[in-house]
Write a protein that holds these residues in place. Structure first.
Motif, mmCIF file in Angstrom:
data_model
loop_
_atom_site.group_PDB
_atom_site.id
_atom_site.type_symbol
_atom_site.label_atom_id
_atom_site.label_comp_id
_atom_site.label_asym_id
_atom_site.label_seq_id
_atom_site.Cartn_x
_atom_site.Cartn_y
_atom_site.Cartn_z
ATOM 1 N N ARG A 1 0.833 -1.208 0.000
ATOM 2 C CA ARG A 1 0.000 0.000 0.000
ATOM 3 C C ARG A 1 0.868 1.258 0.000
ATOM 4 N N ALA A 2 1.970 1.223 0.746
ATOM 5 C CA ALA A 2 2.872 2.386 0.759
ATOM 6 C C ALA A 2 3.494 2.600 -0.620
ATOM 7 N N ALA A 3 3.913 1.522 -1.269
ATOM 8 C CA ALA A 3 4.511 1.634 -2.607
ATOM 9 C C ALA A 3 3.492 2.148 -3.613
ATOM 10 N N LEU A 4 2.254 1.670 -3.502
ATOM 11 C CA LEU A 4 1.202 2.119 -4.400
ATOM 12 C C LEU A 4 0.899 3.604 -4.200
ATOM 13 N N ALA A 5 0.884 4.028 -2.938
ATOM 14 C CA ALA A 5 0.632 5.439 -2.650
ATOM 15 C C ALA A 5 1.733 6.312 -3.243
ATOM 16 N N LEU A 6 2.958 5.837 -3.195
ATOM 17 C CA LEU A 6 4.064 6.596 -3.770
ATOM 18 C C LEU A 6 3.904 6.724 -5.284
ATOM 19 N N ALA A 7 3.524 5.641 -5.948
ATOM 20 C CA ALA A 7 3.331 5.698 -7.396
ATOM 21 C C ALA A 7 2.213 6.668 -7.753
ATOM 22 N N GLU A 8 1.138 6.642 -6.979
ATOM 23 C CA GLU A 8 0.024 7.558 -7.244
ATOM 24 C C GLU A 8 0.447 9.006 -6.993
ATOM 25 N N ALA A 9 1.277 9.226 -5.971
ATOM 26 C CA ALA A 9 1.773 10.578 -5.708
ATOM 27 C C ALA A 9 2.664 11.055 -6.847
ATOM 28 N N GLY A 10 3.503 10.166 -7.371
ATOM 29 C CA GLY A 10 4.347 10.531 -8.504
ATOM 30 C C GLY A 10 3.515 10.896 -9.718
ATOM 31 N N ARG A 11 2.443 10.147 -9.940
ATOM 32 C CA ARG A 11 1.566 10.466 -11.067
ATOM 33 C C ARG A 11 0.898 11.826 -10.874
ATOM 34 N N ALA A 12 0.449 12.088 -9.637
ATOM 35 C CA ALA A 12 -0.197 13.378 -9.373
ATOM 36 C C ALA A 12 0.771 14.541 -9.587
ATOM 37 N N LEU A 13 2.023 14.363 -9.135
ATOM 38 C CA LEU A 13 3.014 15.425 -9.306
ATOM 39 C C LEU A 13 3.332 15.626 -10.782
ATOM 40 N N THR A 14 3.448 14.540 -11.520
ATOM 41 C CA THR A 14 3.730 14.648 -12.956
ATOM 42 C C THR A 14 2.624 15.419 -13.662
ATOM 43 N N ARG A 15 1.392 15.160 -13.260
ATOM 44 C CA ARG A 15 0.274 15.890 -13.870
ATOM 45 C C ARG A 15 0.283 17.356 -13.463
ATOM 46 N N ALA A 16 0.717 17.625 -12.227
ATOM 47 C CA ALA A 16 0.805 19.017 -11.783
ATOM 48 C C ALA A 16 1.828 19.776 -12.620
ATOM 49 N N ILE A 17 2.962 19.135 -12.857
ATOM 50 C CA ILE A 17 4.014 19.774 -13.658
ATOM 51 C C ILE A 17 3.534 19.982 -15.092
ATOM 52 N N ALA A 18 2.855 18.966 -15.646
ATOM 53 C CA ALA A 18 2.343 19.092 -17.014
ATOM 54 C C ALA A 18 1.340 20.227 -17.108
ATOM 55 N N THR A 19 0.498 20.374 -16.081
ATOM 56 C CA THR A 19 -0.482 21.459 -16.071
ATOM 57 C C THR A 19 0.203 22.810 -16.057
ATOM 58 N N GLY B 1 2.885 29.984 -6.715
ATOM 59 C CA GLY B 1 2.768 28.969 -7.739
ATOM 60 C C GLY B 1 1.335 28.577 -8.001
ATOM 61 N N PRO B 2 1.142 27.479 -8.759
ATOM 62 C CA PRO B 2 -0.207 27.025 -9.071
ATOM 63 C C PRO B 2 -0.885 26.506 -7.802
ATOM 64 N N THR B 3 -2.086 26.986 -7.557
ATOM 65 C CA THR B 3 -2.810 26.560 -6.350
ATOM 66 C C THR B 3 -4.068 25.810 -6.708
ATOM 67 N N GLY B 4 -4.169 25.369 -7.943
ATOM 68 C CA GLY B 4 -5.346 24.631 -8.362
ATOM 69 C C GLY B 4 -5.370 23.232 -7.790
ATOM 70 N N PRO B 5 -6.406 22.469 -8.127
ATOM 71 C CA PRO B 5 -6.564 21.120 -7.569
ATOM 72 C C PRO B 5 -5.374 20.215 -7.855
ATOM 73 N N THR B 6 -4.712 20.395 -9.001
ATOM 74 C CA THR B 6 -3.624 19.497 -9.357
ATOM 75 C C THR B 6 -2.464 19.622 -8.380
ATOM 76 N N ALA B 7 -2.056 20.823 -8.047
ATOM 77 C CA ALA B 7 -0.957 21.016 -7.104
ATOM 78 C C ALA B 7 -1.339 20.521 -5.716
ATOM 79 N N ARG B 8 -2.563 20.863 -5.277
ATOM 80 C CA ARG B 8 -2.997 20.413 -3.948
ATOM 81 C C ARG B 8 -3.078 18.887 -3.893
ATOM 82 N N GLU B 9 -3.551 18.300 -4.969
ATOM 83 C CA GLU B 9 -3.658 16.843 -5.024
ATOM 84 C C GLU B 9 -2.287 16.191 -4.923
#
Length: 984
Positions: A590-608, A636-644
């Motif tokens: 579960r910890a490893a999965l949470a890390l992967a999901e966090a990496g995906r969220a950050l990648t989307r924040a950067i893309a945004t 910086g960006p304060t939209g949902p993507t960064a907060r997520e």
């Protein structure tokens, strides 16, 4: 030179080696001092000789030693006996070597190829300004290890992101040297591939190969080494010169070796010597062995022994006949031994490197005392060579004799049992090497080829599979600690292939993936991580498979710059989905999965953020138009993507903390630091980066000083390689985060620790690059020059990679040379900068910061203002993490000095944006004092800069204060090695 009296003897040695174009690492190895000590001496020499850079220092060294300059002494084995004859062969082979870049001295075993090659190399030494190097390939049992053997002979280490062949080619790229590769016949394929790469990359390198078989490559030129010359037909040994040798090199060799035993030959016996040499076909080894028996057997006894039936073998080519004659001589010498010594000779043939008497006793199973006596007898009969070292007497069989012994071992039916004992001996040595010791490196280097040879024998034998797996794993761990990380990855993959269970296979593949990450080989890391997941599934361990799949996804997000092929988003999503299906309730999964999901969220924040920047208008208001109010520059960006991204990363950190795995926590903190940065909280990002380093630094250490996980999740933490990789990445992140918040002492601390990391000792261009940036921003020009030389040297040795991460150090060095008014050096570094990073990171990010610093120093505030014209919000995606505060503060100062009408507004915005950053705050405070003509407040900022570790800005402040302070500031700038500052 007048300054000679001020140069210490050690500095003179360093100066001479700089003139020979050696890198700092090579100088350190040559003088047995640390790289840091070399840097100190180079820095001192730059100051004492008043030269601007290393190139000028090298020219000065050439001038200093022009009249008595000596080339490096040839790195050739010392001949213990004189080289006899072969004048024609030496001349012919030398001529071929002058005309062709790779020449193979070809001939059967015992013909004298090595001795001839050494003589030719010695003759040619003066023609090669960068030296002659000898590489003995006898101990190399794996063709893939040829480059490693060459690197060890040259004293080179592996370079991150490059295999050994590339590392050697990078080190020799501009060298004019001769490389002698001896005994290539058993690694022909590996030698051919290595030489093809080397000769293509190193146009001034020549290679002389000795081998029993051709390399069979287009660029090879072959010189067949003939047997020693024999007397002309019908000549009984006399000649016109009266020497009695008939002009025969073979006879002269026999006479020299026989008389050296203390029993002179009567000239009347020279005819009999000629007959013996003829029967031995002029083979050098056979003649030497026969001559060694002369004191005990005499010429009649030798002649009788040569009547052995094996000598009468016929058929085959002339080369085969010569080979049989050596075999006959060896058979004869062997048959004269008593049975115990025969058994000892054939059983010690399994050693590929020099061995001790206790080692021989273990491998043979014989009594230790009888082994010691037997080895002495074999040495006395020239069947073993003896060397003396601090750790005891060592013995070694010449390669031809070793191969002969192996043949006899097979004939006696003892090969398997002896090899098995040798394998067990190697396993015991690998266990001993796992323990800490002050002489560990030397002990490993002596044992490494034995371990490799034992593994090469065992890996293809089903009955030895378990031991082969143990040895492969041990060698992988030892190679990693020895910083042979390419071999470490290879051995971990080998151990995975030899594992008995899928679970063990998965564990080894995880280690291999971590080593690949240390090598900057992201694609290998991904491949091996996926393979580990497949193996875990076969083992029925779905939680482990989930961890591996999630790690493959998160690593692709975290280390994207290490990949040749970017991982497509849909592939990463699929990995996360598969991991979610398999994770269940397992805490670590579960910890490893949470890390992967966090990496995906950050990648989307950067893309945004990048998409928003691309869509934003590019026009900026003119400098004389008041700028409209802007948001907090660091928000910086304060939209949902960064907060997520922040929330997701915080959840990953908490799950990793509950799971109790420091490496999982470090990975999650890495992602959290990145998310906080993109959310605009640079100070929280810096604190998180420091927390990550502190976590890894306090983790328990194993014998090698690397974190070794304990507890139920140990198999999944990857041990030393994973921890090493995490620590290297964490130190780099902490350095950059500290720079971003103006913590220059902290940045230099983390960067120095990173640059001194043993895994980066030879090729730390990334590590030294971060240190260079910190030193430049701190204003330590003298140290920056030294570090810049180290950076460029490492970058060249790494093959001149083009990576955006190398842009800031290149820009920093260009700025330093600009501040020193050295336009030629600045142009060189700007060329390098354009090569490594033509991206907007350079144009709009750090490039704008460094250019503004230089323009302000040159009294060109209008140019600095134009360089920083875009609003911070427009370039935020290029300045996030390190450069935003610097950009905002320098932009405000340029506005004041250029007399922009909106200067006050920009100062107010900047003051809010950089609050908490000591350097940026001092920059804004100084600009405010300049606008208000408040000299006391202006001088107060000088103390603030000193307290923040920013000596350049402190000196600049004094110059800006004017009056009596100007001269003091000018002296401070001179003390920093910088040119005077222009004030307009």
């Amino acid at each position: 030179m007048g300054e000679a009296a001020n140069i210490s003897p050690r500095e003179a040695e360093v100066l001479e080696l700089v003139g020979d174009h050696l890198s700092n690492a090579e100088i350190g190895a040559r003088l047995y001092i640390s790289v840091r000590t070399v840097e100190t001496h180079v820095s001192s020499l730059l100051r004492k000789l008043e030269v601007p850079d290393r190139r000028a220092l090298a020219r000065r060294a050439s001038d200093r030693t022009r009249t008595d300059r000596r080339r490096p002494a040839p790195a050739l084995p010392i001949r213990l006996t004189p080289f006899i004859g072969r004048a024609g062969e030496r001349a012919a082979l030398t001529a071929m070597l002058e005309e062709h870049r790779q020449v193979t001295a070809l001939g059967p075993g015992g013909v004298g190829k090595t001795r001839l090659a050494l003589a030719v190399a010695s003759d040619a030494a003066d023609a090669f300004t960068d030296g002659v190097w000898f590489v003995d390939l006898v101990p190399v049992t794996d063709p893939a290890m040829v480059a490693t053997a060459v690197a060890e002979a040259l004293g080179l280490g592996e370079q991150l992101g490059h295999d050994m062949a590339e590392s050697v080619a990078a080190a020799l790229a501009d060298r004019h040297a001769l490389l002698v590769l001896d005994n290539c016949e058993h690694v022909v394929d590996g030698a051919a591939l290595f030489l093809e790469h080397l000769l293509a990359a190193c146009p001034r390198i020549r290679v002389l190969v000795t081998s029993r078989s051709r390399l069979m490559v287009p660029f090879e030129r072959v010189y067949p080494v003939p047997a020693l010359s024999l007397p002309p037909a019908g000549d009984a040994g006399g000649d016109a010169s009266g020497s009695g040798d008939g002009g025969s090199d073979a006879v002269r060799l026999f006479i020299d070796r026989a008389t050296s035993m203390g029993r002179p030959l009567d000239p009347a016996q020279h005819g009999q010597v000629a007959e013996i040499c003829e029967r031995l076909d002029g083979m050098a080894l056979a003649i030497e062995l026969a001559a060694a028996r002369y004191p005990t057997l005499g010429l009649d006894g030798i002649t009788a022994a040569l009547a052995h039936p094996l000598r009468m073998l016929t058929g085959g080519s002339r080369a085969q006949d010569r080979h049989r004659s050596v075999r006959a001589a060896l058979d004869w010498s062997h048959d004269l031994l008593d049975p115990a010594d025969r058994a000892l000779l054939r059983q010690v043939s399994v050693f590929v490197t020099p061995f001790t008497a206790p080692a021989a006793a273990e491998v043979t199973g014989f009594d230790a005392a009888s082994v010691a006596d037997g080895l002495a007898r074999l040495a006395e009969q020239s069947l073993l060579a003896v060397t003396f070292s601090p750790d005891g007497t060592r013995y070694r069989a010449l390669e031809t004799l070793r191969q002969y012994g192996a043949d006899r071992l097979t004939e006696a039916g003892e090969l398997h049992d002896t090899r098995a004992r040798h394998l067990n001996w190697c396993l015991a040595r690998s266990a001993e090497l796992a323990l800490p010791a002050t002489d560990w490196r030397a002990r490993f280097d002596r044992a490494a080829d034995e371990l490799r040879a034992a593994l090469a024998w065992a890996e293809h034998r089903p009955e030895q599979r378990a031991d082969a797996h143990r040895l492969a794993r041990a060698l992988a761990e030892l190679a990693f600690t020895r910083h042979l990380i390419a071999e470490s990855q290879q051995r971990y993959e080998q151990a995975a292939a030899l594992a008995d269970t899928p679970a063990d296979t998965a564990a080894m593949l995880r280690h291999a993936a971590a080593v690949a990450a240390c090598r900057l080989h992201g694609d290998d890391m991904h491949r091996l991580g996926r393979a580990a997941a497949d193996a875990a599934r076969r083992a029925g361990d779905t939680a482990a498979a989930a961890r591996d799949l999630a790690a493959a996804a998160s690593n692709a997000y975290r280390f994207s710059s290490k990949f040749v092929r970017d991982l497509p988003p849909q592939e990463a999503d699929a990995l996360i989905a598969q991991a979610r299906e398999l994770a269940g309730a397992d805490p670590s999964a579960r910890a490893a999965l949470a890390l992967a999901e966090a990496g995906r969220a950050l990648t989307r924040a950067i893309a945004t953020a990048h998409t928003a920047a691309a869509d934003a208008p590019r026009e900026t208001p003119p400098c004389d138009t008041p700028a409209s109010p802007t948001p907090h520059a660091a928000s910086g960006p304060t939209g949902p993507t960064a907060r997520e991204a922040v929330a997701s990363a915080e959840r990953a950190v908490e799950l990793a903390r509950l799971d109790g795995d420091p490496l999982a926590q470090s990975a999650a903190l890495d992602t959290l630091a990145g998310a906080l940065s993109w959310a605009g909280d640079a100070f929280a990002a810096a604190a998180t980066a420091r927390r990550r380093v502190e976590l890894l630094s306090s983790a328990p250490a194993g014998p090698s000083g690397l974190y070794v996980p304990a507890g139920p999740y140990a198999p999944y933490a990857s041990g030393g390689p994973a921890a090493t990789h995490e620590l290297i990445e964490a130190l780099g992140e902490a350095t950059e985060a500290a720079l971003g918040v103006g913590d220059l002492p902290g940045a230099r601390h983390w960067a120095r620790r990173l640059a001194d990391h043993p895994q980066l000792a030879e090729v730390g261009h990334r590590a030294t690059g971060r240190l260079l940036v910190a030193e430049t921003l701190a204003g330590d020009a003298e140290q920056a020059l030294t570090t810049g030389l180290r950076f460029r040297d490492a970058w060249q040795r790494a093959g001149r990679p083009a990576r955006a991460v190398l842009g800031p150090p290149a820009a920093a060095m260009a700025t330093i040379h600009g501040l020193r008014e050295d336009p030629e050096a600045r142009r060189d570094w700007n060329t390098l900068l354009t090569h490594v990073d033509p991206s907007p990171w350079n144009t709009l990010g750090y490039g704008a910061v460094f250019d503004a610093i230089l323009m302000l120093h040159q009294g060109r505030p209008q140019a600095a203002l134009e360089r920083t014209a875009p609003e911070p919000a427009q370039v935020r995606q290029w300045t996030t993490w390190i450069w935003l505060h610097w950009y905002v503060a320098l932009r405000a100062e340029a506005s004041v000095l250029a007399g922009a009408p909106d200067a006050a507004a920009r100062l107010a915005e900047a003051r809010t944006a950089v609050a908490g950053n000591p350097v940026a705050t001092a920059l804004v405070a100084r600009a405010t004092a300049l606008l208000d003509a408040d000299t006391p407040q202006l001088l107060a900022t000088a103390a603030a800069f000193d307290a923040a570790g920013c000596r350049y800005q402190s000196a600049r402040t004094l110059v800006l204060a004017g009056g009596e302070h100007t001269a003091r500031g000018a002296r401070a700038l001179t003390g920093l090695g910088l040119a005077p500052m222009a004030v307009r």
